[in-house]
Motif scaffolding. Structure first.
Motif, PDB file in Angstrom:
ATOM      1  N   VAL A 135      14.025 -34.130  22.119  1.00 42.35           N
ATOM      2  CA  VAL A 135      13.684 -33.980  20.694  1.00 42.35           C
ATOM      3  C   VAL A 135      12.219 -33.581  20.549  1.00 42.35           C
ATOM      4  CG1 VAL A 135      13.366 -35.250  18.553  1.00 42.35           C
ATOM      5  CG2 VAL A 135      15.469 -35.481  19.808  1.00 42.35           C
ATOM      6  N   TYR A 136      11.361 -34.206  21.369  1.00 41.36           N
ATOM      7  CA  TYR A 136       9.942 -33.840  21.330  1.00 41.36           C
ATOM      8  C   TYR A 136       9.765 -32.363  21.660  1.00 41.36           C
ATOM      9  CZ  TYR A 136       5.328 -32.992  23.090  1.00 41.36           C
ATOM     10  OH  TYR A 136       4.124 -32.417  23.329  1.00 41.36           O
ATOM     11  N   GLY A 137      10.458 -31.903  22.718  1.00 43.27           N
ATOM     12  CA  GLY A 137      10.338 -30.501  23.088  1.00 43.27           C
ATOM     13  C   GLY A 137      10.851 -29.592  21.992  1.00 43.27           C
ATOM     14  N   PHE A 138      11.924 -30.011  21.344  1.00 45.44           N
ATOM     15  CA  PHE A 138      12.504 -29.201  20.269  1.00 45.44           C
ATOM     16  C   PHE A 138      11.524 -29.023  19.128  1.00 45.44           C
ATOM     17  CE2 PHE A 138      15.265 -28.446  16.624  1.00 45.44           C
ATOM     18  CZ  PHE A 138      16.099 -27.495  17.136  1.00 45.44           C
ATOM     19  N   VAL A 139      10.774 -30.093  18.814  1.00 44.48           N
ATOM     20  CA  VAL A 139       9.842 -30.009  17.683  1.00 44.48           C
ATOM     21  C   VAL A 139       8.564 -29.302  18.112  1.00 44.48           C
ATOM     22  CG1 VAL A 139       8.500 -31.363  16.054  1.00 44.48           C
ATOM     23  CG2 VAL A 139      10.810 -32.035  16.594  1.00 44.48           C
ATOM     24  N   ALA A 140       8.054 -29.615  19.307  1.00 45.29           N
ATOM     25  CA  ALA A 140       6.691 -29.210  19.640  1.00 45.29           C
ATOM     26  C   ALA A 140       6.598 -27.809  20.235  1.00 45.29           C
ATOM     27  CB  ALA A 140       6.083 -30.218  20.609  1.00 45.29           C
ATOM     28  N   PHE A 177      15.139 -38.281  23.643  1.00 46.69           N
ATOM     29  CA  PHE A 177      13.980 -38.105  22.769  1.00 46.69           C
ATOM     30  C   PHE A 177      12.890 -37.277  23.420  1.00 46.69           C
ATOM     31  CE2 PHE A 177      16.155 -41.372  20.416  1.00 46.69           C
ATOM     32  CZ  PHE A 177      16.112 -40.789  19.179  1.00 46.69           C
ATOM     33  N   VAL A 178      12.899 -37.185  24.762  1.00 39.38           N
ATOM     34  CA  VAL A 178      12.052 -36.174  25.411  1.00 39.38           C
ATOM     35  C   VAL A 178      12.489 -34.781  24.938  1.00 39.38           C
ATOM     36  CG1 VAL A 178      11.559 -35.088  27.613  1.00 39.38           C
ATOM     37  CG2 VAL A 178      11.398 -37.525  27.412  1.00 39.38           C
TER      38      VAL A 178
END
Lengths: 182, 103
Positions: free
Chosen positions: B20-25, B17-18
């Motif tokens: 996933v956060y990078g992917f979105v942000a 999920f780290v």
């Protein structure tokens, strides 16, 4: 207290150090504003994951991780960063709403998954220790190249075709366009 | 005494999920690619831990991880060549600037 003490062994302490390093450098990879630094942090993350594989006594996998990821992929990413002008120096400005969206998505997903993991009771196999010690190159090779059950010759051959297609494809895509655009 | 396998699973969940956060942000294509690498590595940890602690008789998770690594390397090479082509066209690598096929 007694049953906590039995978990304090050298291997477990190494696991916690490596897990902390993996998570720390992973978070730094996605939050660092300078992209070349992010690539360096990614390298450290991959390195600690190779350490985790070693801690699980899977030596060959750690070697593959080091040579392919830490040696290949990170170098490729660094070259791409250096090829793209201005990317190494300029800071990346994040829009606030995307950041909030990302944090919400990550925390919600992590909560769901962690609660599921806590709910399912996994029991470690009793043979785990002694079998993991016996994994050697002969076993890996016969698993990779055999045709019987639990052996993987077909995906191995398919991946060679994948790699060939990938070489040709990336050369064709990255080629400079000779013709003039209209 | 070994740690329960859940500790590895929780580590890989957090790393996933780290990513996933990078992917979105992140808005840079190369940063997004690095987030994908993090996600793939989280999945690899999961495979290996499940193989090592739950089903050690066969090397299924082990071999899967090797294939995931091979596919990830191929994917990175193609993605970087696409990114370099995008840079030639648009003179930057922001994910927002690539919108010709969007409408």
């Amino acid at each position: 207290m007694e049953n906590i003490m039995q978990y304090i062994t050298a291997g477990n302490i190494i696991f916690f150090i490596l897990a902390a390093a993996t998570l720390l450098f992973g978070i730094l990879t996605v939050t660092s504003t300078r992209i070349l630094r992010a690539a360096t942090y990614l390298f450290f993350t991959l390195f600690s994951i190779a350490g985790l594989y070693l801690q699980m006594s899977y030596d060959f996998l750690a070697a593959v991780q080091l040579s392919v990821y830490a040696g290949g992929v990170v170098i490729l990413i660094v070259f791409a960063i250096l090829l793209i002008k201005g990317l190494g120096e300029e800071k990346e400005i994040n829009k606030g709403d995307r950041k909030i969206m990302g944090i919400v998505a990550a925390i919600m997903g992590a909560l769901v998954c962690v609660s599921f993991i806590a709910k399912c009771g996994f029991t470690n196999s009793e043979l785990a220790e002694q079998i993991a010690e016996q994994v050697n190159m002969h076993m890996i090779g016969s698993t990779l190249m055999g045709t019987e059950k639990y052996q993987y010759l077909l995906p191995f051959e398919a991946s060679s075709i994948l790699l060939l297609a990938c070489i040709v494809g990336s050369i064709v895509i990255a080629q400079k366009n000779k013709e003039v655009k209209k | 005494m070994n740690l329960p396998v859940e500790s590895y699973f929780i580590l890989s969940t957090l790393l996933f999920f780290v990513g996933v956060y990078g992917f979105v942000a992140r808005k840079n294509l190369i940063s997004i690619l690095m987030s994908i690498e993090l996600i793939l590595n989280a999945v690899n940890i999961n495979f290996v831990a499940a193989n090592r602690f739950l089903f050690p008789e066969q090397l299924e998770g082990y071999i899967y991880t090797i294939f995931v690594i091979a596919v990830a390397a191929a994917e990175t090479a193609v993605a970087i060549s696409i990114i370099i082509n995008v840079y030639r066209q648009y003179k930057n690598v922001d994910a927002k600037s690539i919108n010709e096929l969007k409408y």
